[in-house]
Design an enzyme around this catalytic site. Structure first.
Site, PDB file in Angstrom:
ATOM      1  N   THR A 185       0.801  -0.777  -0.243  1.00 35.06           N
ATOM      2  CA  THR A 185      -0.006   0.141  -0.047  1.00 35.06           C
ATOM      3  C   THR A 185       1.227   1.309  -0.091  1.00 35.06           C
ATOM      4  OG1 THR A 185      -0.338  -0.275   2.456  1.00 35.06           O
ATOM      5  CG2 THR A 185      -1.825  -1.296   1.112  1.00 35.06           C
ATOM      6  N   GLU A 330      -5.680  -3.460   0.831  1.00 33.18           N
ATOM      7  CA  GLU A 330      -6.160  -5.210   1.467  1.00 33.18           C
ATOM      8  C   GLU A 330      -7.429  -5.508   1.497  1.00 33.18           C
ATOM      9  OE1 GLU A 330      -5.214  -1.750   2.049  1.00 33.18           O
ATOM     10  OE2 GLU A 330      -4.097  -1.518   4.409  1.00 33.18           O
ATOM     11  N   LYS A 435     -12.710  18.468  12.405  1.00 28.84           N
ATOM     12  CA  LYS A 435     -13.490  18.637  13.448  1.00 28.84           C
ATOM     13  C   LYS A 435     -13.676  20.167  13.991  1.00 28.84           C
ATOM     14  CE  LYS A 435     -11.241  14.478  14.839  1.00 28.84           C
ATOM     15  NZ  LYS A 435     -10.246  13.678  13.937  1.00 28.84           N
ATOM     16  N   TRP A 440     -18.454  17.064  13.575  1.00 29.20           N
ATOM     17  CA  TRP A 440     -17.635  16.887  12.633  1.00 29.20           C
ATOM     18  C   TRP A 440     -17.411  17.231  11.029  1.00 29.20           C
ATOM     19  CZ3 TRP A 440     -16.048  11.047  13.287  1.00 29.20           C
ATOM     20  CH2 TRP A 440     -15.061  11.010  14.107  1.00 29.20           C
TER      21      TRP A 440
HETATM   22  P1  ADP Z   1      -3.738   4.489  -0.719  1.00 33.81           P
HETATM   23  O1  ADP Z   1      -5.237   5.145  -1.124  1.00 33.81           O
HETATM   24  O2  ADP Z   1      -4.241   4.424   0.930  1.00 33.81           O
HETATM   25  O3  ADP Z   1      -2.804   4.023  -1.173  1.00 33.81           O
HETATM   26  P2  ADP Z   1      -5.955   2.119  -1.187  1.00 33.81           P
HETATM   27  O4  ADP Z   1      -5.647   2.394  -2.569  1.00 33.81           O
HETATM   28  O5  ADP Z   1      -5.598   1.134  -0.814  1.00 33.81           O
HETATM   29  O6  ADP Z   1      -4.312   2.908  -0.523  1.00 33.81           O
HETATM   30  O7  ADP Z   1      -7.275   3.266  -0.787  1.00 33.81           O
HETATM   31  C1  ADP Z   1      -8.102   2.887   0.179  1.00 33.81           C
HETATM   32  C2  ADP Z   1      -8.351   3.754   0.555  1.00 33.81           C
HETATM   33  O8  ADP Z   1      -9.234   4.085  -1.058  1.00 33.81           O
HETATM   34  C3  ADP Z   1      -9.813   3.640   1.254  1.00 33.81           C
HETATM   35  O9  ADP Z   1      -9.880   2.537   2.689  1.00 33.81           O
HETATM   36  C4  ADP Z   1     -10.529   4.819   0.854  1.00 33.81           C
HETATM   37  O10 ADP Z   1     -10.489   5.536   2.242  1.00 33.81           O
HETATM   38  C5  ADP Z   1     -10.656   4.927   0.081  1.00 33.81           C
HETATM   39  N1  ADP Z   1     -11.561   4.925  -1.087  1.00 33.81           N
HETATM   40  C6  ADP Z   1     -11.613   3.900  -2.082  1.00 33.81           C
HETATM   41  N2  ADP Z   1     -12.450   3.845  -2.521  1.00 33.81           N
HETATM   42  C7  ADP Z   1     -13.190   4.749  -2.269  1.00 33.81           C
HETATM   43  C8  ADP Z   1     -14.905   5.395  -2.806  1.00 33.81           C
HETATM   44  N3  ADP Z   1     -15.415   5.385  -3.379  1.00 33.81           N
HETATM   45  N4  ADP Z   1     -15.341   6.661  -1.575  1.00 33.81           N
HETATM   46  C9  ADP Z   1     -14.639   7.791  -0.794  1.00 33.81           C
HETATM   47  N5  ADP Z   1     -13.073   6.620  -0.638  1.00 33.81           N
HETATM   48  C10 ADP Z   1     -12.511   5.658  -1.178  1.00 33.81           C
END
Ligand code: ADP
Length: 540
Positions: A185, A330, A435, A440
């Site tokens: 990640t 994940e 916040k 929120w």
């Molecule tokens: P990172 O963005 O942390 O590098 P990932 O690509 O695994 O890693 O991203 C996962 C994160 O992306 C999720 O935990 C969430 O916060 C965000 N995410 C993924 N899909 C969506 C969605 N449809 N709407 C909002 N947030 C999303």
């Protein structure tokens, strides 16, 4: 009492054999800038066998890691199939990692061989001297002589290696729980974390991608796979396509709106997947250069929240439904998909579609409050989302990370609410929530409302320190080309669309919102720019 059923293993070797035989004529094609070069699944299978033989020759005999530093193209697809099917572990390297992170993940995974695209050699080779476990570099679509290799590293040409090999391979029987592929990640804090997928998790995830409650991939599809194969396994599309015989178009390095529009015109795919920023860019391009894209039966958007205004624009102006989905590296990555219940129509259906979606049968979900108690699924109460299931990570590679994994659940770091019928709406990432005075404010809700203004191309919202309220929202706006709008007008536009106390009083206009390695708004960099005083701000 045990069942009487066979304990047959779900392995990618079988997936490869199946796709190659049952869907021999389906095609995977790479865009070259002006046209597509393609190979049938039968040919792809033969080339995967050649690659497996070549890798055996380079000393890959067990579960060694083979890295890929590649665009979405046919050679990367061959690696996707050959490496796990031969029993080794595919490690997709994110080409947009910072150099020190790239070195870190290669060493951490102990990659022994790395396949690199010719155009990416300059980016990769500079870090090679610090990669302590790499013994062989194989250059695809390029000149191996371009790699200045340190002592002890041998460099090969992909095509020359394959040319010398037989086109069959004795794919081994593999325990379905063994490692098939790994992906780090991007690591918003600390070092990147390795997620290791099993043959079983990939198999089950691929089946889900084809099901009616998610992407409905089938042999009638030609899928344009824009989401990178180096990020979250391209949302599982390559394996799912091989399972059902969906043809694929792989855009290689041509990811800007103009070439994507050219690929659409030439290849007429029926399906596509990408993060919202790609679609937003394409939309702007199409509005200036109209083109028929109604051959797309649907496009899937995820990775960050899909702005409702964008979903409407695609559907109402171009006749293309946008399917919103949520997931993480994940979660393989499919976690939930916003397909509305079949009885829903009109505004009701749209409300379902704006959400991050419903969990499929294999993904368990719960919401947890700050005090650790479970939050009800009443569509209003908010908590941190936790998920569990056969394609959800239970730990990181070499790192149990008890903050992230507990009692068999993955803490997602995403905050939201769930309706009684199981539709998730994320209000924010835990770290992005603003916040303000004990309440929120969802940065995502504000972004969506600002992006609903016709003159706005992009809007990203961060919390900035405030003496009275702790934090208040700052909106960074990118104005559409040829349009004009100021902060006063945008604030007026928001009146009535958001609660009065949420109306942002800090605005900044930027040429571009900084993006992460995978094209999401990079709020960390935006916060740093604000802290450094680098943003020109209008205050109210
Ligand atoms: P990172 O963005 O942390 O590098 P990932 O690509 O695994 O890693 O991203 C996962 C994160 O992306 C999720 O935990 C969430 O916060 C965000 N995410 C993924 N899909 C969506 C969605 N449809 N709407 C909002 N947030 C999303």
């Amino acid at each position: 009492m045990l069942s009487t059923m066979q304990d047959d293993q779900l392995s990618l070797a079988h997936l490869l054999r199946h796709g190659t035989r049952m869907h021999a004529d389906s095609v995977a094609a790479t865009w070259t800038g002006s046209e597509a070069r393609g190979a049938t699944f039968a040919e792809t299978g033969r080339r995967a066998a050649k690659l497996a033989n070549a890798l055996r020759g380079l000393g890959i005999t067990g579960d060694e890691r083979v890295g890929t530093f590649m665009w979405n193209n046919n050679e990367h697809l061959e690696a996707y199939l050959a490496i796990p099917a031969m029993g080794a572990v595919l490690h997709t390297l994110n080409i947009r990692l910072f150099p020190e992170q790239l070195v870190y993940v290669t060493n951490h995974a102990e990659d022994k061989v790395v396949l690199v695209d010719g155009t990416l050699v300059p980016l990769f080779a500079k870090q090679l001297p610090q990669m302590t476990t790499v013994e062989h570099v194989v250059v695809a679509n390029g000149d191996p002589a371009s790699v200045d290799a340190p002592d002890g590293v041998r460099v090969h040409s992909y095509e020359e290696l394959l040319a010398a090999q037989p086109d069959t391979f004795d794919w081994p029987e593999i325990d379905e729980r063994s490692a098939a592929a790994m992906c780090y990640t991007s690591g918003t804090t600390g070092d990147p974390k390795g997620v290791v997928y099993s043959h079983r998790s990939i198999w089950l995830h691929s089946m889900q991608i084809c099901m009616s409650d998610t992407m409905r991939l089938s042999d009638a599809d030609k899928a344009l796979v824009i989401v990178p194969m180096f990020h979250a396994m391209s949302w599982g599309m390559p394996y799912a396509a091989f399972m059902v015989g969906a043809s694929m178009v792989l855009p290689d390095r041509f990811l800007q709106p103009e070439p994507i529009a050219a690929v659409l015109a030439a290849e007429k795919p029926t399906f596509a997947g990408a993060v919202p920023t790609i679609w937003q860019g394409l939309l702007q391009h199409l509005d200036a250069n109209p083109q028929d894209i109604s051959h797309l039966r649907e496009v899937v958007v995820g990775g960050s929240a899909a702005p409702p205004a964008m979903m409407h624009a695609f559907e109402e102006r171009y006749g293309v439904p946008v399917l919103h989905a949520w997931g993480m590296t994940e979660t393989s990555p499919m976690g939930s998909v916003a397909r509305p219940p079949s009885w829903a129509s009109g505004e009701t259906a749209w409300r379902y579609r704006y959400s991050q979606g419903r969990f499929p049968a294999s993904v368990k979900a719960r919401l947890i409050a700050d005090d650790g108690s479970e939050v009800p699924w009443d569509g209003e109460s908010v908590g941190e989302l936790e998920v569990a299931g056969p394609w959800i990570a239970g730990s990181y590679y070499g790192d149990a990370d008890p903050d992230k994994f507990h009692d068999g659940w993955l803490r997602t770091g995403d905050v939201g609410r769930i309706t009684p019928d199981g539709y998730l709406t994320l209000t924010d990432r835990a770290k992005d929530v603003i916040k303000s005075g004990g309440e929120w404010i969802s940065s995502v809700d504000l972004e969506n409302e600002v992006m609903a203004h016709p003159a706005v191309a992009e809007a990203a919202v961060i919390g900035v320190p405030d003496e009275k309220w702790d934090e208040r929202p700052l909106v960074a706006v990118v104005v559409r080309e040829g349009e004009r709008v100021d902060a006063g007008a945008l604030r007026e536009f928001l009146r009535g669309r958001v609660a009065k106390w949420q109306l942002p009083e800090h605005w900044t206009f930027v040429d571009e919102v900084p993006k992460t390695s995978v094209g999401k708004f990079d709020k960390k960099r935006l916060r740093a720019a604000h802290a450094d005083g680098a943003l020109d701000i209008d205050h109210f």
